[in-house]
Design a protein around this motif. Structure first.
Motif, PDB file in Angstrom:
ATOM      1  N   PRO A 190       0.806  -1.234   0.000  1.00 27.70           N
ATOM      2  CA  PRO A 190       0.000   0.000   0.000  1.00 27.70           C
ATOM      3  C   PRO A 190       0.838   1.283   0.000  1.00 27.70           C
ATOM      4  N   ILE A 191       2.016   1.261   0.641  1.00 24.58           N
ATOM      5  CA  ILE A 191       2.823   2.490   0.723  1.00 24.58           C
ATOM      6  C   ILE A 191       3.374   2.886  -0.651  1.00 24.58           C
ATOM      7  N   THR A 192       3.695   1.902  -1.472  1.00 25.21           N
ATOM      8  CA  THR A 192       4.345   2.208  -2.755  1.00 25.21           C
ATOM      9  C   THR A 192       3.441   1.992  -3.964  1.00 25.21           C
ATOM     10  N   LYS A 193       2.286   1.383  -3.733  1.00 28.73           N
ATOM     11  CA  LYS A 193       1.389   1.058  -4.857  1.00 28.73           C
ATOM     12  C   LYS A 193       1.014   2.327  -5.637  1.00 28.73           C
ATOM     13  N   GLY A 194       1.203   2.290  -6.943  1.00 26.12           N
ATOM     14  CA  GLY A 194       0.813   3.407  -7.796  1.00 26.12           C
ATOM     15  C   GLY A 194       1.857   4.498  -7.923  1.00 26.12           C
ATOM     16  N   GLY A 241      -2.801   0.174   8.846  1.00 23.43           N
ATOM     17  CA  GLY A 241      -2.621  -1.000   7.990  1.00 23.43           C
ATOM     18  C   GLY A 241      -3.041  -0.759   6.560  1.00 23.43           C
ATOM     19  N   THR A 242      -3.478   0.465   6.273  1.00 21.45           N
ATOM     20  CA  THR A 242      -3.848   0.784   4.900  1.00 21.45           C
ATOM     21  C   THR A 242      -3.435   2.226   4.611  1.00 21.45           C
ATOM     22  N   VAL A 243      -3.466   2.603   3.333  1.00 23.33           N
ATOM     23  CA  VAL A 243      -3.153   3.983   2.964  1.00 23.33           C
ATOM     24  C   VAL A 243      -4.458   4.673   2.614  1.00 23.33           C
ATOM     25  N   VAL A 249       5.508   9.852   0.676  1.00 18.82           N
ATOM     26  CA  VAL A 249       5.840   8.565   1.295  1.00 18.82           C
ATOM     27  C   VAL A 249       5.640   8.631   2.808  1.00 18.82           C
ATOM     28  N   LEU A 250       5.968   9.789   3.413  1.00 25.54           N
ATOM     29  CA  LEU A 250       5.747   9.960   4.852  1.00 25.54           C
ATOM     30  C   LEU A 250       4.262   9.792   5.199  1.00 25.54           C
ATOM     31  N   LEU A 251       3.396  10.431   4.414  1.00 25.85           N
ATOM     32  CA  LEU A 251       1.958  10.349   4.691  1.00 25.85           C
ATOM     33  C   LEU A 251       1.441   8.928   4.473  1.00 25.85           C
ATOM     34  N   ARG A 252       1.866   8.310   3.381  1.00 27.38           N
ATOM     35  CA  ARG A 252       1.447   6.931   3.115  1.00 27.38           C
ATOM     36  C   ARG A 252       1.974   5.988   4.203  1.00 27.38           C
TER      37      ARG A 252
END
Ligand code: ZN
Length: 322
Positions: free
Chosen positions: A209-213, A299-301, A288-291
């Motif tokens: 979820p942190i890096t997706k997209g 556990g999710t973004v 990235v900090l916010l995600r």
């Protein structure tokens, strides 16, 4: 009659869900600071606080030691206004009263740094309990330099540097020139960096979820590129790396730059980015900090949009912070 009852019930449900959405309390975040070899810390704490609060998803408190180290020139510019009189010290002095109540928070952000005095034992115990019971933890740049002798802290951060970290703490972990993960048990100190420069982040796990997209590769603003990090590296995923070139005084390895660690039921988001205020002005860092904070907390973004000013493959992008 039944139909009328049915429609008022629907209206009740609708109103309930609207008022729930409107009254949904923000998540509670705590930034811990006060002792950091990076003099920018009073400002970088305020940057992180503002980035989180601007989303409207967080309310952010700051727990600061009463004896501070470095950052003296910035403390007046970025005051806490919490009524506590603080004493600036040349080197770190332990604060026996530094006992934040972690139970009030969804996520804790550590902005301590190299040379910080140990927290009181009761704080360490409460911190371990908070994270292992499912609390979120965010580790930025120098927060992986402190507390090298605290075994559980090293497990939470996965990899660290300085603070007497050596092979006793765990292996070096990186990707080699062929982009293969290496777990290297050779002896040596943990942590070093070459000269500051802009460098690229390469996403290695695009499903998290942190890096997706996110773009596969993007140019981060001027920062220190930490290399030779080592630690227990248990339950750790490397989501993105940066190539540390020997030309800049680095290792010619792909060094971990975004990591997640599971510690008990807790989620840890760790990035070695964030040496200075200008490094934290990078829109890629902010995103990235916010995600990462969302993920550590829930556990999710929550917000998966890519800002229009996100850095490009060959062009960094900053938002000036005063
Ligand atoms: Zn630094």
């Amino acid at each position: 009659m039944l139909r009328a009852l049915g429609s008022s019930f629907c209206m009740f449900l609708l109103l309930s869900s609207v008022s729930f959405a409107q009254s949904k309390a923000p998540m509670k975040a705590l930034i811990m600071d006060g002792q950091n070899n990076h003099g920018a810390w009073p400002k970088t704490t305020m940057m992180v606080k503002k980035y989180l609060e601007d989303t409207k998803r967080y309310s952010v408190d700051i727990a600061r030691t009463k004896y501070t180290m470095q950052g003296d020139d910035l403390l007046a510019k970025y005051p806490l206004n919490d009524g506590v009189v603080r004493e600036a010290k040349k080197s770190a002095v332990a604060d026996p009263d530094y006992i934040p109540d972690f139970s009030k928070y969804n996520v804790v952000i550590n902005n301590f740094g190299f040379g910080a005095a140990p927290w009181p034992e009761a704080t360490n115990v409460a911190f371990e309990k908070f994270v292992s019971n499912g609390g979120g933890l965010v580790i930025l740049h120098a927060a992986e330099n402190c507390f090298g002798d605290w075994e559980q802290y090293n497990k939470m951060i996965g990899l660290g540097g300085w603070g007497n970290r050596t092979e006793k703490n765990g292996p070096y972990v990186y990707l080699d020139a062929n982009e293969k993960k290496v777990v290297d048990n050779s002896p040596g100190k943990g942590g070093s960096h070459g000269s500051q420069h802009e460098f690229s982040l390469i996403v290695r796990d695009a499903e998290h979820p942190i890096t997706k997209g996110l773009p596969k590769t993007w140019l981060h603003s001027k920062d220190e590129l930490y290399d030779r990090l080592r630690g227990p590296a248990q339950n750790m995923q490397i989501l993105a790396t940066s190539f540390s070139s020997k030309a800049h005084g680095g290792t010619d390895r792909h060094e971990p730059m975004i990591m997640t660690i599971d510690y008990g039921k807790g989620r840890v988001f760790h990035t070695p980015m964030g040496h200075a205020d200008y490094s934290m002005e990078c829109v890629g860092f902010i995103t990235v900090l916010l995600r990462g904070t969302d993920w550590a907390a829930t556990g999710t973004v929550v917000d998966t949009t890519i800002p229009s000013d996100f850095p490009r493959i060959d062009k960094s992008s900053q938002r000036k912070f005063d």
